[in-house]
Design a protein around this motif. Structure first.
Motif, mmCIF file in Angstrom:
data_model
loop_
_atom_site.group_PDB
_atom_site.id
_atom_site.type_symbol
_atom_site.label_atom_id
_atom_site.label_comp_id
_atom_site.label_asym_id
_atom_site.label_seq_id
_atom_site.Cartn_x
_atom_site.Cartn_y
_atom_site.Cartn_z
ATOM 1 N N LEU A 74 0.809 -1.180 0.271
ATOM 2 C CA LEU A 74 0.008 0.093 0.397
ATOM 3 C C LEU A 74 0.581 1.182 -0.073
ATOM 4 O O LEU A 74 0.548 2.191 -0.596
ATOM 5 N N MET A 75 2.470 1.297 0.514
ATOM 6 C CA MET A 75 2.702 2.132 0.119
ATOM 7 C C MET A 75 3.330 2.755 -0.450
ATOM 8 O O MET A 75 3.734 3.617 -1.377
ATOM 9 N N GLN A 76 3.239 1.585 -2.099
ATOM 10 C CA GLN A 76 3.364 2.388 -3.630
ATOM 11 C C GLN A 76 2.291 2.770 -4.107
ATOM 12 O O GLN A 76 2.291 3.068 -5.193
ATOM 13 N N GLU A 77 1.386 2.920 -3.136
ATOM 14 C CA GLU A 77 -0.116 3.578 -3.593
ATOM 15 C C GLU A 77 -0.592 4.815 -3.284
ATOM 16 O O GLU A 77 0.475 5.203 -2.688
ATOM 17 N N ASP A 78 -1.100 5.599 -4.360
ATOM 18 C CA ASP A 78 -1.675 7.432 -4.041
ATOM 19 C C ASP A 78 -3.210 6.831 -3.445
ATOM 20 O O ASP A 78 -3.634 6.545 -4.234
ATOM 21 N N PHE A 79 -3.922 7.301 -2.448
ATOM 22 C CA PHE A 79 -4.836 7.467 -1.622
ATOM 23 C C PHE A 79 -5.443 8.709 -2.033
ATOM 24 O O PHE A 79 -5.887 9.295 -0.969
ATOM 25 N N THR A 80 -5.007 9.654 -3.020
ATOM 26 C CA THR A 80 -6.004 10.883 -3.178
ATOM 27 C C THR A 80 -6.796 10.165 -4.980
ATOM 28 O O THR A 80 -6.084 9.896 -5.429
ATOM 29 N N ASN A 81 -7.888 11.532 -4.531
ATOM 30 C CA ASN A 81 -9.128 11.310 -5.949
ATOM 31 C C ASN A 81 -7.958 12.318 -6.659
ATOM 32 O O ASN A 81 -7.100 12.840 -5.896
ATOM 33 N N PRO A 82 -8.399 12.614 -8.562
ATOM 34 C CA PRO A 82 -7.941 13.190 -8.997
ATOM 35 C C PRO A 82 -8.339 14.910 -9.088
ATOM 36 O O PRO A 82 -6.487 15.368 -8.782
ATOM 37 N N ASP A 83 -8.796 15.087 -7.893
ATOM 38 C CA ASP A 83 -8.929 16.620 -6.916
ATOM 39 C C ASP A 83 -8.038 17.058 -6.155
ATOM 40 O O ASP A 83 -8.648 18.144 -5.713
ATOM 41 N N GLY A 84 -7.408 16.182 -5.415
ATOM 42 C CA GLY A 84 -6.774 16.096 -4.306
ATOM 43 C C GLY A 84 -7.067 15.780 -3.368
ATOM 44 O O GLY A 84 -6.592 15.704 -2.199
ATOM 45 N N THR A 85 -8.186 15.346 -3.362
ATOM 46 C CA THR A 85 -9.220 14.796 -1.454
ATOM 47 C C THR A 85 -8.598 13.803 -1.339
ATOM 48 O O THR A 85 -8.735 13.052 -2.495
ATOM 49 N N PRO A 86 -8.342 13.132 -0.257
ATOM 50 C CA PRO A 86 -8.203 12.401 0.066
ATOM 51 C C PRO A 86 -9.846 11.003 -0.255
ATOM 52 O O PRO A 86 -10.931 11.569 -0.162
ATOM 53 N N GLN A 87 -9.141 9.443 -0.333
ATOM 54 C CA GLN A 87 -9.891 8.365 -0.920
ATOM 55 C C GLN A 87 -10.282 8.134 0.322
ATOM 56 O O GLN A 87 -10.005 7.986 1.826
ATOM 57 N N SER A 88 -11.634 7.659 0.643
ATOM 58 C CA SER A 88 -12.563 7.215 1.469
ATOM 59 C C SER A 88 -12.189 5.686 1.934
ATOM 60 O O SER A 88 -12.141 4.481 0.247
#
Length: 233
Positions: A74-88
């Motif tokens: 998971l440390m290789q993933e990006d958990f932000t949305n395209p608009d920069g908000t955090p994914q739930s």
């Protein structure tokens, strides 16, 4: 907090002795507080009663290899949305929360869930110990998820250690994961894994797997699999 039928609350005195693990994951080291001994909890009357009712075991009190290599991935993933908000992101059966901590470090807003209420107290302290504030906790038995719970990402570290867990876990994914959503599930390739693979092969979900290893401090290597399960849009 109102308890659902299958929730457990280990008494505070049973977890009075604690230890803080320093766990290097990628370029980051997480500090995770845990009960000093999972085995010591087996003598607690509340734990013994829960086992008699539902074969409950205090697995939450240890940091299992499958949670460690899932956190690495998971440390290789990006958990932000395209608009920069955090994914739930929902961590299911979070235990001490290591996988969720990795997701927090990568930008997520994490909802930690477990049916052990005391575990959630440790998780909240661990998240704050590591400098995180963007998270929530919820007592949840995955056999009875709330009807309105829907998320785009689910984390599940080492949950299919018993065959009886497979059907309710898959039912929860069907109910809770949004269209196009992803579940990251790690497992140590125990015997129930074959039944799990057969079950997910009968779905329309997109499944990819990857082999992973974790080397313990004593040099032993534990191997397992990470499943990336994506729902159709």
């Amino acid at each position: 907090m109102s308890l659902q039928p299958h929730l457990i609350r280990t008494p505070e005195q049973a977890v009075a002795q604690r230890i803080v693990h320093r766990i290097p994951i990628g370029e980051r080291t997480f500090e995770v507080e845990a009960p000093h001994s999972m085995d010591a909890l087996l003598d607690d009357p509340t734990v013994q009663q829960a086992f008699a009712i539902d074969e409950y075991m205090p697995y939450w009190a240890d940091i299992w290899p499958a949670s460690r290599f899932l956190a690495e991935r998971l440390m290789q993933e990006d958990f932000t949305n395209p608009d920069g908000t955090p994914q739930s992101v929902l961590e299911l059966g979070c235990g001490l929360g290591l996988a969720g901590l990795a997701a927090l470090a990568r930008g997520a807003n994490v909802l930690f869930t477990d049916y052990e209420v005391t575990a959630l107290q440790f998780v909240e302290a661990n998240a704050r110990r590591n400098g995180f504030e963007r998270f929530q906790t919820m007592a949840l038995d995955w056999r009875t998820p709330p009807a309105d719970l829907r998320v785009p990402v689910i984390l599940a570290a080492d949950l299919i250690y018993e065959r009886r867990n497979i059907a309710p876990l898959l039912a929860l994914l069907e109910q809770v994961l949004l269209p196009g959503g992803v579940c990251w599930l790690s497992d140590l390739d125990r015997p129930p894994a074959e039944q799990f693979r057969q079950a997910i092969a009968r779905t329309t979900w997109q499944i990819t797997t990857s082999a992973h290893q974790w080397q313990a401090a004593d040099g032993r290597i534990r191997s397992g699999t990470i499943y990336r399960i994506q729902f159709p849009v």
